[in-house]
Design a protein around this motif. Sequence first.
Motif, PDB file in Angstrom:
ATOM      1  N   TRP A 427      11.503  69.169   3.884  1.00 52.20           N
ATOM      2  CA  TRP A 427      12.902  68.999   3.502  1.00 52.20           C
ATOM      3  C   TRP A 427      13.862  69.529   4.551  1.00 52.20           C
ATOM      4  N   ALA A 428      13.547  70.652   5.191  1.00 51.97           N
ATOM      5  CA  ALA A 428      14.459  71.219   6.181  1.00 51.97           C
ATOM      6  C   ALA A 428      14.620  70.271   7.365  1.00 51.97           C
ATOM      7  N   HIS A 429      13.534  69.735   7.867  1.00 56.19           N
ATOM      8  CA  HIS A 429      13.612  68.781   8.980  1.00 56.19           C
ATOM      9  C   HIS A 429      14.353  67.519   8.551  1.00 56.19           C
ATOM     10  N   TYR A 430      14.096  67.083   7.335  1.00 59.19           N
ATOM     11  CA  TYR A 430      14.751  65.870   6.821  1.00 59.19           C
ATOM     12  C   TYR A 430      16.263  66.053   6.790  1.00 59.19           C
ATOM     13  N   PHE A 431      16.720  67.207   6.327  1.00 57.41           N
ATOM     14  CA  PHE A 431      18.162  67.441   6.281  1.00 57.41           C
ATOM     15  C   PHE A 431      18.747  67.660   7.669  1.00 57.41           C
ATOM     16  N   PRO A 437      22.234  70.144   7.994  1.00 56.92           N
ATOM     17  CA  PRO A 437      21.197  71.177   8.028  1.00 56.92           C
ATOM     18  C   PRO A 437      21.299  72.138   6.846  1.00 56.92           C
ATOM     19  N   LEU A 438      20.137  72.549   6.353  1.00 58.59           N
ATOM     20  CA  LEU A 438      20.086  73.526   5.266  1.00 58.59           C
ATOM     21  C   LEU A 438      20.387  74.895   5.859  1.00 58.59           C
ATOM     22  N   ARG A 439      21.478  75.500   5.432  1.00 61.51           N
ATOM     23  CA  ARG A 439      21.910  76.769   5.993  1.00 61.51           C
ATOM     24  C   ARG A 439      22.340  77.712   4.880  1.00 61.51           C
ATOM     25  N   GLY A 520      15.796  74.057   0.292  1.00 57.05           N
ATOM     26  CA  GLY A 520      17.091  73.480  -0.021  1.00 57.05           C
ATOM     27  C   GLY A 520      17.548  73.746  -1.436  1.00 57.05           C
ATOM     28  N   GLN A 521      16.635  74.114  -2.336  1.00 51.20           N
ATOM     29  CA  GLN A 521      17.012  74.418  -3.710  1.00 51.20           C
ATOM     30  C   GLN A 521      17.660  75.803  -3.768  1.00 51.20           C
ATOM     31  N   ARG A 522      18.738  75.917  -4.553  1.00 49.79           N
ATOM     32  CA  ARG A 522      19.467  77.170  -4.697  1.00 49.79           C
ATOM     33  C   ARG A 522      19.178  77.787  -6.060  1.00 49.79           C
ATOM     34  N   TYR A 523      18.950  79.098  -6.056  1.00 49.35           N
ATOM     35  CA  TYR A 523      18.661  79.825  -7.289  1.00 49.35           C
ATOM     36  C   TYR A 523      19.481  81.100  -7.347  1.00 49.35           C
ATOM     37  N   ALA A 524      19.829  81.511  -8.547  1.00 53.40           N
ATOM     38  CA  ALA A 524      20.511  82.788  -8.747  1.00 53.40           C
ATOM     39  C   ALA A 524      19.505  83.928  -8.615  1.00 53.40           C
ATOM     40  N   VAL A 525      19.906  84.977  -7.922  1.00 58.56           N
ATOM     41  CA  VAL A 525      19.029  86.122  -7.708  1.00 58.56           C
ATOM     42  C   VAL A 525      18.974  86.965  -8.975  1.00 58.56           C
TER      43      VAL A 525
END
Length: 657
Positions: A427-431, A437-439, A520-525
């Motif tokens: 996924w990182a390369h794909y974006f 870019p995943l940042r 790329g997925q975002r989660y709450a800590v």
Amino acid sequence: MRALTAVAVAVVTGMVLLSPPPAAADRSGRGAGGPAQAPAVRDPVDAPDLQQIFAEAARAHGVPESVLLGVSYLQSRWDLNAGRPSTAAGFGPMHLTDAAALAASAHHHSRADADPRGDDARPAKTVRRPAAAPRIDASLRTLERAAELTGETRERLRTDPVANINGGAALLADYQKRLGAPLDDDPGQWYGAVARYSGASEADAAKAFADEVYAVIAEGVERVTADGSLVRLPARPDVRPRREWLKRLGLRTPRRGRVECPRSLSCEWIPAPYRELEDGGYGNHDRSDRPRNQKIEYIVIHDTETLYEPTLDLVRDPAYVSWHYTLRSRDGHIAQHVKIKDVAWHAGNWYVNAKAIGLEHEGFLAQGGAWYTEAMYRTSAKLVRYLARRYRIPLDRAHILGHDNVPGTLPSTVQGMHEDPGPYWDWAHYFDLLGAPLRGNGGPNAGSVMILPDYEHHRPYYNGCDAADPEAPCPPHGSSAVWLHTAPSHDAPLVKDIGKHPTGESLYSVYDHSARASAGQRYAVADRLGEWTAIWYLGQKAWFHNPPDAPTAVPSRGLVVTPRPGLDSVPVYGRAYPEPTAYPPGVPVQEIVPLQYTFPAGQSYTLGLTAQGEYYRAVTFDPSEHVVVRGKLKYYQIQFGHRVMFVRADDVSVSFS
């Protein structure tokens, strides 16, 4: 040179090690553990000097080094891939194809699939992909020709980088001679040989492949491969491709028709049939008028679990199902089957289908091929970028979904949802290729994180890749996913997914995403302890290894939702359907059914998008009878587990964290 070859073979055959599961658990990971400790990944100290190998092969066969490097980069990004075949039966940095090897070794995932329509307003449509080995394109035999030209054995051409790169150089030189083109130092004169190397039978596909190779040559590229070798292709903006050589290849011109595709890509129109069936049903998609009657929100990434030609056979069957595009592995050629305005049956969730574009990529989640070609990644990214711009779809992981991120519609459908493209899709390369870019953003104590392991060197334990021994460890391979545990320890059990495994444990199988988070997925800590980070996941605290010297996530501040004060928990849904009062007379109300998960007070989940309740009623062959029902009920899409899900806006509070 022989000493170098020995080192290279050592790298291919075992320099990266994986820890086995503990004795306390069975090999499927069904026990309390999994890998007894962090998967031990050791980069090879004596990586092969691929730069030298390319230079020597180019000199030996009279091929410009930039051409050899450019062709190899577009196929494999110069990776050795441990002697395993790509999804198009290609081996090594030069992607030498060996159809016989793939036919002998590949096994194909075949099962009764979940209903691809995901619409309980009509009888379920269960389909089964053929279990028999599919026919394989006869053109996938470049390894055989390379063996004739070099005198090398097939085994060495598959596994030895020196033999493989020499074989590719010999093929390019052979193609150049057969075209009657000069063995010239000018890279531009090699355009016809480069086009021929694609293996394409379509002139557009060969041209698109060659153009991408020459774009790489013009721009230049530098990369440390997965095996630790630094390779550079210096920029050559002065090279002028001599495209006139393409005409001598005598390739066919495909039927482009009214394809919805950038002109720079090779696309042809191979329609999926819209036809009434003898049983009173119809197939294999629904006529619509998007985006005028429905906003397109998603692009869904699939893999085919079979090869390209059988995939085309399936989508041409009116009794089967459909998707919008199929992408071929060896060169990135695209076939479009369904107009974007129409709704294809692919995602297993009718709400998502009605608002999505589906892309099938030739390949296997874990079987048959171990890697996707750079040519297909690049073509796919160009197509998605074009579609996203045209339909105003944000380039993020809330809108660009894997099939494995699409939620089940009802508690009964969660268990059967698909798991492609799986943890080996980069996924990182794909974006990066998408230009998005995943940042990360925010400081080390940000309230949310984005999963972002170093794909090349992050090689977690999986099993399930070998049909003959599904509990055996998968070969070492880069991965975009991290395992999630109940405590900050590799010995701790994996977190549970009560929808995927109602009565059992999550598995370490490559086919089981129930305790994984992906790039790329975002989660709450939820917590932090030493080298471990916990996130909220499926209603529980889930820990993943995130050491400072090799992070697998980055800070990512953004919007999160929590239950409104006074609520002990809120329901989560697999679709964002409207309230009952929104339905006009004659249109049956679709019940709003929560999934089996719990979102309790005290937990937070990241917000991906806002949705208004909507339902597309399409159960008849006549599209004039189709109805779009829109309500006032507002939903938020959240990253609740590996899959996205929905909550009602009235049930939650939104904050920035």
